[in-house]
Enzyme design. Structure first.
Site, PDB file in Angstrom:
ATOM      1  CG  ASP A 110      -2.044   1.003   1.094  1.00  0.00           C
ATOM      2  OD1 ASP A 110      -2.420   1.345  -0.047  1.00  0.00           O
ATOM      3  OD2 ASP A 110      -2.558   1.461   2.132  1.00  0.00           O
ATOM      4  CG  HIS A 117      -4.314  10.669   2.459  1.00  0.00           C
ATOM      5  ND1 HIS A 117      -5.350  10.601   3.360  1.00  0.00           N
ATOM      6  CD2 HIS A 117      -3.425   9.713   2.836  1.00  0.00           C
ATOM      7  CE1 HIS A 117      -5.104   9.633   4.238  1.00  0.00           C
ATOM      8  NE2 HIS A 117      -3.955   9.083   3.936  1.00  0.00           N
ATOM      9  NE  ARG A 126       4.697  14.084  10.606  1.00  0.00           N
ATOM     10  CZ  ARG A 126       4.089  13.228   9.776  1.00  0.00           C
ATOM     11  NH1 ARG A 126       3.771  12.033  10.192  1.00  0.00           N
ATOM     12  NH2 ARG A 126       3.834  13.584   8.524  1.00  0.00           N
ATOM     13  CD  GLU A 182      -5.855   4.763   4.771  1.00  0.00           C
ATOM     14  OE1 GLU A 182      -5.177   3.951   4.090  1.00  0.00           O
ATOM     15  OE2 GLU A 182      -5.364   5.552   5.594  1.00  0.00           O
ATOM     16  CD  GLU A 184      -5.521   2.823  -0.009  1.00  0.00           C
ATOM     17  OE1 GLU A 184      -4.704   2.184  -0.722  1.00  0.00           O
ATOM     18  OE2 GLU A 184      -5.349   3.026   1.211  1.00  0.00           O
ATOM     19  CG  ASP A 216      -5.633   0.323   3.842  1.00  0.00           C
ATOM     20  OD1 ASP A 216      -5.694  -0.714   4.528  1.00  0.00           O
ATOM     21  OD2 ASP A 216      -4.705   1.160   3.953  1.00  0.00           O
ATOM     22  NE  ARG A 220      -7.415   6.741   9.632  1.00  0.00           N
ATOM     23  CZ  ARG A 220      -6.771   6.477   8.507  1.00  0.00           C
ATOM     24  NH1 ARG A 220      -5.512   6.051   8.549  1.00  0.00           N
ATOM     25  NH2 ARG A 220      -7.367   6.622   7.347  1.00  0.00           N
ATOM     26  CD  GLN A 223      -2.643   4.784  10.626  1.00  0.00           C
ATOM     27  OE1 GLN A 223      -3.870   4.839  10.540  1.00  0.00           O
ATOM     28  NE2 GLN A 223      -1.845   5.258   9.672  1.00  0.00           N
ATOM     29  CE1 TYR A 227       3.458   7.712  12.027  1.00  0.00           C
ATOM     30  CE2 TYR A 227       2.351   7.764  14.152  1.00  0.00           C
ATOM     31  CZ  TYR A 227       3.009   8.420  13.125  1.00  0.00           C
ATOM     32  OH  TYR A 227       3.213   9.762  13.196  1.00  0.00           O
ATOM     33  CE  LYS A 236      -3.107   2.338   7.419  1.00  0.00           C
ATOM     34  NZ  LYS A 236      -3.942   3.170   6.550  1.00  0.00           N
ATOM     35  CB  THR A 240      -7.227  -4.746   2.625  1.00  0.00           C
ATOM     36  OG1 THR A 240      -6.268  -4.439   3.637  1.00  0.00           O
ATOM     37  CG2 THR A 240      -7.158  -3.708   1.514  1.00  0.00           C
ATOM     38  CB  THR A 327      -6.168   7.830   1.569  1.00  0.00           C
ATOM     39  OG1 THR A 327      -6.024   6.856   2.577  1.00  0.00           O
ATOM     40  CG2 THR A 327      -7.535   8.498   1.660  1.00  0.00           C
ATOM     41  CD  GLU A 341      -7.563  12.778   4.181  1.00  0.00           C
ATOM     42  OE1 GLU A 341      -7.089  13.597   3.402  1.00  0.00           O
ATOM     43  OE2 GLU A 341      -7.800  11.589   3.867  1.00  0.00           O
TER      44      GLU A 341
END
Ligand code: MN
Length: 396
Positions: A110, A117, A126, A182, A184, A216, A220, A223, A227, A236, A240, A327, A341
Site C-alpha cells: 500500500d 491526503h 504531527r 481509505e 483507494e 483499506d 486510527r 495506528q 506506527y 491496517k 482490506t 488514500t 480527514e
C-alpha cells in the site's frame, strides 16, 4: 443462444468488459466458481461463452499469468461476443450470483501517493511540524501489507481490537474507537518479475493487468500508537476490501491524463517519458449518503512510478500481486477519501441523514464506487467495494 441487450447509458457497456469470479448463489465456492465479465445488466460466464478452460477457475491468476498478448486477444474475443448470440447457459443476472475475490492475492503493498491526503494526515498526526516529511516528494512512500486478509467487497468487517493510548499516556486494550476507511485504487500484477531485477517505468504495461477499487480499513487509534518507527501494522492488517471487478488497463485508455507537476524532479529511475495518471472519479457513501468524491486524477505519484519504486531494490513480483495507491484525496473538503480527514481528526462531525459521525459505528456500511471516461461520451464503471462493520463480540 441469445443476444444481450446493453442499455446505452450502462457503466458496463462494450468498452468496459471487466473480469470477475462468480458462483451461482448456493453453489460450492471451490467447485462452482468461474471467471466472468459484466455486460450491461448481465453476468457472462467466460468458461462457457468462450469455451476456454482458463476461465473454469476460481480466480483470474491463470489468465493473468498468460501476459499482455493473451490479454489483448481475449479482450478482442469479448468485444466480438457483444455483437453475437451468447449461449444462454453463460448468462446470469447479478442478483443470482455471488462475486468472489477475483484474484488469489500474492503480495500486497500500500502506497501513500496523494499529496492532499499526506498533507492532511501530516497536519493531524504531527500538528507542530511540516506536514510532508522530507522524503515524501522524492519517493512513493509505502509499506507491505497483509495479503491474507484481503477480502472481496460485501464481506463484513469485524471491528479490530488493539492497544490504544489513554489520557495517562499508558495504553489499554479494546475495540478500536476510531475505525476509518481509505478509498483507494488497487493495481493487479499479471506478469511478475525476477528477484534481483527492477521494473522500469516504461515496462509498466508488460506487467500490470488492471485496476480494482480498494477500501483499506484503518483503526486510527491503534495506528497512532503503534506506527513509529516502523509504520502501519495491526491498525491496517485486520482487513482490506477489494472490489469484485478488475478493470483491464485496456478499458482505461480514454481515462489517461497527464500527472500534476512533480517538484523537485524525481531521481532517474522514477522518471517517465510521459507521466500519466487516470481520471477516475470515486464516490464514497456512508450509510447510503454520499460524503465524498475523491479524484484519482490528482494523485502525485503515477502507477508506473509506484511499480518502479517497489521493485527498485530488486524485489521480485508475482502474478496476483496487488499494490494500492493509498488514500485518494483532493484539495476540497468534499474530496477527502478518509473519515479522519472528513471529520478533521474527529473534531468536525459529519452529518448523515439526521445523525452525526466522526468514525465508524457498528452496523455502519460504506460503499465506494467509481467511474472513468470511456470512448465518446460514455463512462466506464469500476463496480463497488462495500463493507459493513460488525461488533467484535459477534465474531466467530
Ligand atoms: Mn491505505
Amino acid at each position: 443462444m441469445t443476444r444481450v441487450e446493453v442499455p446505452p447509458d450502462s457503466l458496463f457497456g462494450p468498452d468496459n468488459l471487466p473480469y470477475g469470479v462468480y458462483v451461482p448463489r448456493g453453489t460450492d465456492h471451490r467447485t462452482g466458481a468461474r471467471v466472468c465479465t459484466r455486460l450491461g445488466d448481465h453476468i457472462i460466464d467466460l468458461s462457457v461463452a468462450l469455451n476456454d478452460p482458463d476461465f473454469a477457475s476460481r480466480d483470474l491468476n491463470t489468465f493473468l499469468a498468460r501476459g499482455p498478448r493473451r490479454w489483448r486477444e481475449v479482450r478482442e474475443q469479448l468485444r466480438e461476443l457483444v455483437d453475437r448470440d451468447i449461449h444462454v447457459e453463460a448468462i446470469h443476472r447479478p442478483a443470482e450470483v455471488e462475486l468472489l475475490l477475483p484474484v488469489r492475492i500474492a503480495d500486497y503493498v500500500d502506497f501513500y501517493a496523494s499529496i492532499d491526503h499526506a498533507t492532511n494526515l501530516g497536519r493531524l498526526f504531527r500538528p507542530d511540524s511540516e506536514p510532508l516529511l522530507p522524503n515524501w516528494r522524492h519517493l512513493p512512500v509505502g509499506y507491505h501489507g497483509r495479503s491474507g486478509t484481503v477480502v472481496v467487497s460485501g464481506t463484513d468487517i469485524v471491528r479490530p481490537r488493539g492497544q490504544r493510548r489513554t489520557d495517562s499516556g499508558a495504553p489499554d486494550f479494546g475495540p478500536s474507537r476510531r475505525l476509518d476507511i481509505e478509498a483507494e485504487l488497487g493495481f493487479v500484477i499479471g506478469v511478475g518479475s525476477e528477484l534481483g531485477t527492477s521494473i522500469d517505468t516504461a515496462e509498466f504495461a508488460d506487467h500490470v493487468f488492471g485496476v480494482a477499487l480498494v477500501n483499506d480499513w484503518s483503526a486510527r487509534d491503534i495506528q497512532a500508537w503503534e506506527y513509529q518507527p516502523l509504520g502501519p501494522f495491526l491498525g491496517k492488517s485486520f482487513a482490506t476490501s477489494l472490489a469484485g471487478w478488475v478493470t483491464p488497463l485496456a478499458a482505461l485508455d480514454s481515462a489517461r491524463v497527464p500527472l500534476p507537476d512533480q517538484v523537485p524532479e524525481p531521481l532517474p529511475y522514477l522518471r517517465e517519458s510521459e507521466k500519466w495518471g487516470l481520471d477516475i472519479e470515486l464516490t464514497v457513501r456512508w450509510n447510503g449518503q454520499v460524503v465524498s468524491h475523491p479524484p484519482y486524477s490528482r494523485m502525485y505519484w503515477s502507477p508506473a512510478q509506484m511499480l518502479a519504486h517497489l521493485t527498485a531494490n530488486g524485489a521480485a513480483t508475482r502474478t496476483g500481486d496487488l499494490y494500492a495507491s493509498g488514500t485518494i484525496s483532493g484539495p476540497a473538503p468534499d474530496q477527502r477519501g478518509s473519515f479522519i480527514e472528513l471529520s478533521w481528526g474527529g473534531s468536525e462531525p459529519v452529518t448523515l441523514d439526521g445523525d452525526t459521525r466522526t468514525f465508524l459505528e457498528d452496523g455502519d456500511e460504506v460503499v465506494i464506487t467509481a467511474s472513468a471516461p470511456g470512448p465518446g461520451r460514455r463512462r466506464i464503471g469500476l463496480g463497488e467495494v462495500r463493507g459493513r462493520i460488525r461488533p467484535v463480540h459477534e465474531s466467530r
